[in-house]
Write a protein that holds these residues in place. Structure first.
Motif, short mmCIF file in Angstrom:
data_model
loop_
_atom_site.label_atom_id
_atom_site.label_comp_id
_atom_site.label_asym_id
_atom_site.label_seq_id
_atom_site.Cartn_x
_atom_site.Cartn_y
_atom_site.Cartn_z
N LEU A 1 49.11 87.04 15.00
CA LEU A 1 48.23 87.54 16.05
C LEU A 1 46.98 86.78 15.50
CD1 LEU A 1 48.80 91.58 15.70
CD2 LEU A 1 49.62 90.02 17.45
N LYS A 2 46.94 86.14 14.38
CA LYS A 2 45.78 85.33 14.29
C LYS A 2 45.44 84.43 15.27
CE LYS A 2 43.72 82.12 10.93
NZ LYS A 2 43.91 81.24 9.56
N ASP B 1 42.54 79.55 21.23
CA ASP B 1 42.35 80.93 21.76
C ASP B 1 40.80 80.93 21.59
OD1 ASP B 1 44.90 81.38 21.95
OD2 ASP B 1 45.13 82.33 19.91
N LYS B 2 40.02 80.72 20.42
CA LYS B 2 38.78 80.72 20.39
C LYS B 2 38.03 79.99 21.50
CE LYS B 2 38.99 81.32 15.37
NZ LYS B 2 38.78 80.76 14.15
N GLU C 1 35.91 91.76 26.10
CA GLU C 1 37.28 91.93 24.88
C GLU C 1 38.08 90.94 25.16
OE1 GLU C 1 38.29 92.62 22.21
OE2 GLU C 1 38.54 94.68 22.04
N HIS C 2 38.74 90.62 24.34
CA HIS C 2 39.91 89.72 24.17
C HIS C 2 40.86 90.28 23.27
CE1 HIS C 2 41.79 85.31 24.67
NE2 HIS C 2 42.77 86.19 24.76
N LEU D 1 34.17 88.41 19.00
CA LEU D 1 33.51 88.20 20.28
C LEU D 1 32.17 88.01 20.29
CD1 LEU D 1 34.69 88.66 23.29
CD2 LEU D 1 33.46 90.98 23.03
N ASP D 2 31.33 88.80 19.41
CA ASP D 2 29.98 88.75 19.36
C ASP D 2 29.70 87.12 18.70
OD1 ASP D 2 29.35 91.21 20.26
OD2 ASP D 2 29.34 92.06 18.19
N GLU D 3 30.33 86.58 17.83
CA GLU D 3 30.16 85.24 17.31
C GLU D 3 30.34 84.25 18.49
OE1 GLU D 3 32.51 82.14 14.55
OE2 GLU D 3 32.62 84.23 13.75
N LEU D 4 31.30 84.31 19.21
CA LEU D 4 31.37 83.43 20.47
C LEU D 4 30.29 83.68 21.42
CD1 LEU D 4 35.20 83.75 20.89
CD2 LEU D 4 33.94 81.78 19.68
#
Length: 207
Positions: free
Chosen positions: A95-96, A101-102, A121-122, A139-142
């Motif tokens: 799941l990492k 993905d990022k 959300e993702h 999510l907040d970081e991205l």
């Protein structure tokens, strides 16, 4: 491909567990055909977070899938979704989030800001568990990333921030002047819009 939902599945999303509960059942249905491929879905939500639709955007390989912004947002805009959730599976069970993905999340988040359809959300899911970008702070970081932000948007943001800083500095200067005149701090706070605690901390020399 639009994923058919029962009325019971068109729930109001409150947290990542709610999303996974729905998507786990969808994954099990879809996996009957393509068990070893990544699936990428978009979940469209109403303003109250009730599910409008779940759309299967793409089918990839065992460890990669592609989600183009046009495909992701066209259906959301047609259905008048005000926010969306991204979701894809990892057939391996790992799941990492990968760098890919990022990266795709970063790109879709920024496009969502432009078209006024927020990505909230993702989820990466398997048939046994899930990982939430929101829950782990990713999510907040991205959302703070500027990698996919158009130059003109960055310029607008900078101008807006500069204007806000100038307005705040102006309020602080006015507050200092009023404080020098002996005006009580509560009145100064109400007049300038500054917090009372901020006004109390201002140090000035009274004339």
């Amino acid at each position: 491909m639009d994923v058919k939902l029962t009325e019971e599945e068109k729930i109001k999303i409150l947290n990542s567990d709610d999303i996974y509960g729905i998507m786990q059942r969808v994954l099990l249905r879809e996996n009957k055909i393509d068990q070893n491929r990544e699936h990428f879905w978009v979940i469209g939500l109403e303003n109250n977070n009730r599910i409008l639709f779940i759309e299967l955007i793409s089918l990839g390989s065992v460890n990669k899938t592609i989600a183009e912004p046009m495909e992701v947002f066209s259906f959301a805009l047609q259905k008048r979704a005000v926010k969306i959730i991204l979701c894809h599976n990892h057939p391996t069970g790992e799941l990492k989030p990968s760098e890919a993905d990022k990266d795709i999340s970063d790109r879709l988040i920024q496009v969502g800001i432009i078209v006024d359809t927020e990505v909230i959300e993702h989820l990466i899911i398997s048939d046994k568990s899930y990982l939430s970008f929101k829950d782990i702070g990713l999510l907040d970081e991205l959302k703070k990333s500027t990698k996919y932000v158009p130059k003109y948007v960055l310029e607008q943001r900078i101008k807006k921030e500069a204007t806000e800083i100038a307005k705040r500095n102006e309020k602080i200067e006015i507050a200092k002047q009023l404080k020098r005149k002996g005006i009580d701090e509560k009145t100064i706070a109400e007049s300038t819009g500054l917090a009372l605690e901020e006004v109390e901390k201002l140090r000035v020399r009274k004339k």
